[in-house]
Motif scaffolding. Sequence first.
Motif, PDB file in Angstrom:
ATOM      1  N   PHE A   7       0.827  -1.223   0.000  1.00 58.17           N
ATOM      2  CA  PHE A   7       0.000   0.000   0.000  1.00 58.17           C
ATOM      3  C   PHE A   7       0.855   1.264   0.000  1.00 58.17           C
ATOM      4  CE2 PHE A   7      -4.017  -1.846   2.292  1.00 58.17           C
ATOM      5  CZ  PHE A   7      -4.344  -2.542   1.140  1.00 58.17           C
ATOM      6  N   LYS A   8       1.982   1.232   0.742  1.00 53.69           N
ATOM      7  CA  LYS A   8       2.798   2.435   0.906  1.00 53.69           C
ATOM      8  C   LYS A   8       3.397   2.918  -0.405  1.00 53.69           C
ATOM      9  CE  LYS A   8       4.110   1.000   5.606  1.00 53.69           C
ATOM     10  NZ  LYS A   8       5.221   0.523   6.453  1.00 53.69           N
ATOM     11  N   LYS A   9       3.404   2.053  -1.413  1.00 53.09           N
ATOM     12  CA  LYS A   9       4.000   2.409  -2.701  1.00 53.09           C
ATOM     13  C   LYS A   9       2.947   2.588  -3.796  1.00 53.09           C
ATOM     14  CE  LYS A   9       8.265  -0.101  -1.595  1.00 53.09           C
ATOM     15  NZ  LYS A   9       9.179  -1.210  -1.999  1.00 53.09           N
ATOM     16  N   ILE A  10       1.703   2.818  -3.390  1.00 56.14           N
ATOM     17  CA  ILE A  10       0.593   2.986  -4.337  1.00 56.14           C
ATOM     18  C   ILE A  10      -0.111   4.304  -4.050  1.00 56.14           C
ATOM     19  CG2 ILE A  10      -1.640   2.034  -5.071  1.00 56.14           C
ATOM     20  CD1 ILE A  10      -0.605  -0.730  -4.335  1.00 56.14           C
ATOM     21  N   ASP A  11      -0.583   4.975  -5.096  1.00 56.75           N
ATOM     22  CA  ASP A  11      -1.388   6.177  -4.898  1.00 56.75           C
ATOM     23  C   ASP A  11      -2.566   6.190  -5.870  1.00 56.75           C
ATOM     24  OD1 ASP A  11      -0.503   7.232  -7.399  1.00 56.75           O
ATOM     25  OD2 ASP A  11       1.287   8.049  -6.430  1.00 56.75           O
ATOM     26  N   LYS A  12      -3.337   7.284  -5.870  1.00 54.35           N
ATOM     27  CA  LYS A  12      -4.588   7.337  -6.633  1.00 54.35           C
ATOM     28  C   LYS A  12      -4.395   7.289  -8.142  1.00 54.35           C
ATOM     29  CE  LYS A  12      -4.724  12.399  -6.315  1.00 54.35           C
ATOM     30  NZ  LYS A  12      -5.451  13.550  -5.740  1.00 54.35           N
ATOM     31  N   SER A  13      -3.174   7.516  -8.612  1.00 60.62           N
ATOM     32  CA  SER A  13      -2.914   7.468 -10.050  1.00 60.62           C
ATOM     33  C   SER A  13      -2.668   6.050 -10.549  1.00 60.62           C
ATOM     34  CB  SER A  13      -1.695   8.344 -10.384  1.00 60.62           C
ATOM     35  OG  SER A  13      -0.517   7.802  -9.784  1.00 60.62           O
ATOM     36  N   ASP A  14      -2.715   5.049  -9.651  1.00 63.12           N
ATOM     37  CA  ASP A  14      -2.345   3.684 -10.016  1.00 63.12           C
ATOM     38  C   ASP A  14      -3.538   2.773 -10.271  1.00 63.12           C
ATOM     39  OD1 ASP A  14       0.334   4.340  -9.755  1.00 63.12           O
ATOM     40  OD2 ASP A  14       0.392   3.810  -7.631  1.00 63.12           O
ATOM     41  N   VAL A  15      -4.693   3.388 -10.603  1.00 58.48           N
ATOM     42  CA  VAL A  15      -5.912   2.598 -10.838  1.00 58.48           C
ATOM     43  C   VAL A  15      -5.718   1.558 -11.940  1.00 58.48           C
ATOM     44  CG1 VAL A  15      -8.329   2.708 -11.582  1.00 58.48           C
ATOM     45  CG2 VAL A  15      -7.422   4.441 -10.024  1.00 58.48           C
ATOM     46  N   SER A  16      -4.930   1.893 -12.960  1.00 60.32           N
ATOM     47  CA  SER A  16      -4.802   1.011 -14.121  1.00 60.32           C
ATOM     48  C   SER A  16      -4.203  -0.347 -13.776  1.00 60.32           C
ATOM     49  CB  SER A  16      -3.951   1.691 -15.203  1.00 60.32           C
ATOM     50  OG  SER A  16      -2.643   1.946 -14.711  1.00 60.32           O
ATOM     51  N   PHE A  17      -3.421  -0.435 -12.698  1.00 54.18           N
ATOM     52  CA  PHE A  17      -2.850  -1.739 -12.339  1.00 54.18           C
ATOM     53  C   PHE A  17      -3.151  -2.174 -10.898  1.00 54.18           C
ATOM     54  CE2 PHE A  17       0.551   1.447 -11.929  1.00 54.18           C
ATOM     55  CZ  PHE A  17       0.908   1.314 -10.596  1.00 54.18           C
ATOM     56  N   PRO A  36      -5.725  -0.211   7.613  1.00 55.63           N
ATOM     57  CA  PRO A  36      -5.005  -1.444   7.988  1.00 55.63           C
ATOM     58  C   PRO A  36      -3.951  -1.792   6.936  1.00 55.63           C
ATOM     59  CG  PRO A  36      -7.377  -1.741   8.240  1.00 55.63           C
ATOM     60  CD  PRO A  36      -7.183  -0.443   7.522  1.00 55.63           C
ATOM     61  N   PHE A  37      -2.804  -2.302   7.377  1.00 50.14           N
ATOM     62  CA  PHE A  37      -1.713  -2.630   6.469  1.00 50.14           C
ATOM     63  C   PHE A  37      -2.164  -3.649   5.417  1.00 50.14           C
ATOM     64  CE2 PHE A  37       0.907  -1.760  10.446  1.00 50.14           C
ATOM     65  CZ  PHE A  37       1.147  -0.439  10.078  1.00 50.14           C
ATOM     66  N   GLY A  38      -1.539  -3.555   4.228  1.00 50.26           N
ATOM     67  CA  GLY A  38      -1.896  -4.515   3.195  1.00 50.26           C
ATOM     68  C   GLY A  38      -1.058  -4.357   1.949  1.00 50.26           C
ATOM     69  N   PHE A  39      -1.393  -5.148   0.946  1.00 47.53           N
ATOM     70  CA  PHE A  39      -0.701  -5.074  -0.342  1.00 47.53           C
ATOM     71  C   PHE A  39      -1.699  -5.386  -1.449  1.00 47.53           C
ATOM     72  CE2 PHE A  39      -0.183  -9.407   1.257  1.00 47.53           C
ATOM     73  CZ  PHE A  39      -0.509 -10.198   0.161  1.00 47.53           C
ATOM     74  N   VAL A  40      -1.293  -5.114  -2.681  1.00 45.57           N
ATOM     75  CA  VAL A  40      -2.148  -5.369  -3.839  1.00 45.57           C
ATOM     76  C   VAL A  40      -1.461  -6.360  -4.766  1.00 45.57           C
ATOM     77  CG1 VAL A  40      -3.302  -4.369  -5.835  1.00 45.57           C
ATOM     78  CG2 VAL A  40      -3.164  -3.069  -3.699  1.00 45.57           C
ATOM     79  N   ILE A  41      -2.189  -7.405  -5.149  1.00 42.57           N
ATOM     80  CA  ILE A  41      -1.723  -8.294  -6.223  1.00 42.57           C
ATOM     81  C   ILE A  41      -2.141  -7.606  -7.512  1.00 42.57           C
ATOM     82  CG2 ILE A  41      -1.874 -10.618  -7.207  1.00 42.57           C
ATOM     83  CD1 ILE A  41      -2.874 -11.545  -4.410  1.00 42.57           C
ATOM     84  N   LEU A  42      -1.180  -7.038  -8.223  1.00 43.99           N
ATOM     85  CA  LEU A  42      -1.469  -6.146  -9.344  1.00 43.99           C
ATOM     86  C   LEU A  42      -2.167  -6.867 -10.493  1.00 43.99           C
ATOM     87  CD1 LEU A  42       1.935  -4.235  -9.351  1.00 43.99           C
ATOM     88  CD2 LEU A  42      -0.164  -3.649  -8.102  1.00 43.99           C
TER      89      LEU A  42
END
Length: 807
Positions: A7-17, A36-42
């Motif tokens: 999450f810490k390396k993602i922002d609102k401009s990253d919708v495409s992935f 809550p802490f987390g991550f995204v499977i792109l």
Amino acid sequence: MELLRDFKKIDKSDVSFAGGKGASLGEMTKAGIPVPFGFVILSSAFEKFLEETDLNVEIEAILDSVNHKEMHTVEHASEKIEALILGAVMPKDIEDEVQKFFKNLDSQYVAVRSSATAEDSASAAWAGQLESYLNTNEENLLENVKKCWASLFTPRAIFYRFEKDLHKQKISVAVVVQKMIESEKSGIAFSVHPVTQDRNQVIIEAGFGLGEAIVSGQITPDSYVVEKQPRQIIDKNIQTQSRGLYRARKGGNEWRDILKDKGEKQVLSDEEILELSETILHIENHYGFPCDIEWAFENGKFYIVQSRPITTLHNNQNNLSSDFLRLIGGKKLYPPLNNYSAFIQGSEYNIQKYYGKWYDNKVKLDLLILMRSEFSQVWLSETDIKLASEYALKEFITSPKKFDKRLKLFYKNIDKINELYEKYSYEKINNSSWDELIPLIDEIRDLIWDANAAVIFTIYLDKDFCWDILESIQYKITRQELEAIWPHGTEPAFESFDKAQLEHFLNLLKKKKKLLEISEQCQYFLTDYFSAKSLGVIEKTLQDNFSSFINNSASVSDTLIAEKKKLQISIEKHEKWLSTLTRNEKEVADYLQLIMKTRDRRKNFFAKGLTIIYRIAEKMFSEVGLPFDLIPFYTMKELNMGLEYLEKSAKNLGDRKNGFQLLIPSSDNVKMLEFPIDQAVEEVNTYFVSSHSTGGNDEILKGQIGSKGNVRGKVRIVLNVNSDYGFQDGEILVTGMTRPEYVPLMKKASGVVTDEGGITCHAAIVSRELGIPCVIGTKIATRMFKTGDLVEVDANNGLVRVLEKSK
């Protein structure tokens, strides 16, 4: 290729992935909002999965065949695609990365949520279109990720994509994996009032337990209105909450009863309301537009688990033209039944002696049936069903001979019913005397109830429940072994219903039976009792175009033969798996498969017995000259009273059809209460909803405003979206609670009225998006109104008025 990102390396401009949900959570994390802490499977991981498994071309071809105005094409495409995705193996590098990131979260449970790359823009909300899996653990993490991928192609998601003209765009899906908050309280909030569109007001909805219960409309939450300037609470609507959704002891979710003292209290204190309001306004100010927010509260701290733009605000407010489980009185509410099914269950009969016989008088089976015109509902005591399940499992393990006696009786009765079914055709019944047919009704009733009581335990099957029972008798099996057995053991029983029906249809075709007989048997089976776990293509062939089946029996025969071969392969795989188990593991697997098998046999057996009785009733009604649609409102006891009684009771039957019946089995018979439609609300309230009164009466029903507006129209009661009950454009949709699959009906409706839900439920959100009036949370609309009633939906004041009752 990057596959996952924190999450810490993602922002609102990253919708495409990262998808809309993933990008929003990353943006809020960076902004210091408590997420809550987390991550995204792109989405790149999903695309790599499709490419390496060669599924992308197949999926594209399947979607090209969809005509979204014909729902069977959408459903057929969805079934094919989901099966492809769930059946494919996840590439090793993706699997390793997911497990590594999961371990870094240092959390036993996570929420796994789909995040479409076209999700939650300011003009389109994928509210409930894609799937979420709460309280996921390491064991089922990868499987739930694949389920999220597959949810991009559920029928409702495919339909939504076409409706919003997104089908020509490339839409992919990311998956959010987030530390699971064990919510003491949770809810939804809008930074602008979604109904009045007052931009100086914040709306907060709150309930005890997980927020999924609010989102899905299964509870009616507290709602609070907070004025932004000056900052103050200006309105509170406190609801009584009798149950909540919580994390189960061994993972997953479960409903728990909430003590009355707690359930009647305001969920959030005034201080907590104002504290949460500050966070909501922080989010709105950060984004610069109104937001729809999901929140959770644990150990004295609020967490934000989702935020998206509000999609239902209009530029000109003046243009706004404008919820098989629920617990009532401790009983489990089963879905609407075919009235013929309720007809036999509600027979004047001593059913208790059978439950006492098979369960040492520990299970009474508290049963209550409501029949109203075109539908019936059944309430069963869940406590009794659990007792039966516990009794049967212990008996299977510790007293196998006694359990075997139970099954022998069941199969003996099945054989007898099959024998009677073959013997008593329409022709045989029409040529038989009443001296022969009347005792036959009693014989079939005995066969059905004795067998039904013996195997009623098959209704309830729960992994945690089974583990607790096995543990209590010190059975030598570990929790891990049970977890490993469960998915295989609870697959549809290969030797049961599906195969039996395949053989049945094939034999009819081979014997070149009269088309009328094939038509009768197949149509009865499919329209009333098909369980739809498999053989979907056959179900659709017969239901969507029954005449084509009759005219093209050879092609259907080919389909049946092909399906039979598939089943044989499944049987061989299952037997190979069984050979790898220890004795105790195999014993548990055998019990699970026995339940799956018996469940299906029970349905078929029940249906055949009921068919014979219905044929007899048709003969009786034909001789008297009464229409067959009155048969469900004639009881077993009355059938035994003969033709003369039937002639005298003709008017009474008509009154029943246009009113209500309550069938209440007791220790020695069934009490039957009958009353006309205009007395229904008072009577039903007596038994079901007296503790849930919303101030409604037999002329005006009060609820909450879901979407403002005022409209008049005829009611159409829809209790099962699988059948739209002939829904016509401009009718008022009255239902328990809408879900995404109701959207096609909502597009036809001029207004919506629901029993459950708050202003952030699916019905309210979609109605505002469609611009139609909506009144929610009435509690009793589906029991108060009847299809054809003319009503006024005054959604400006949260009222529904009866203008003219249907005749």
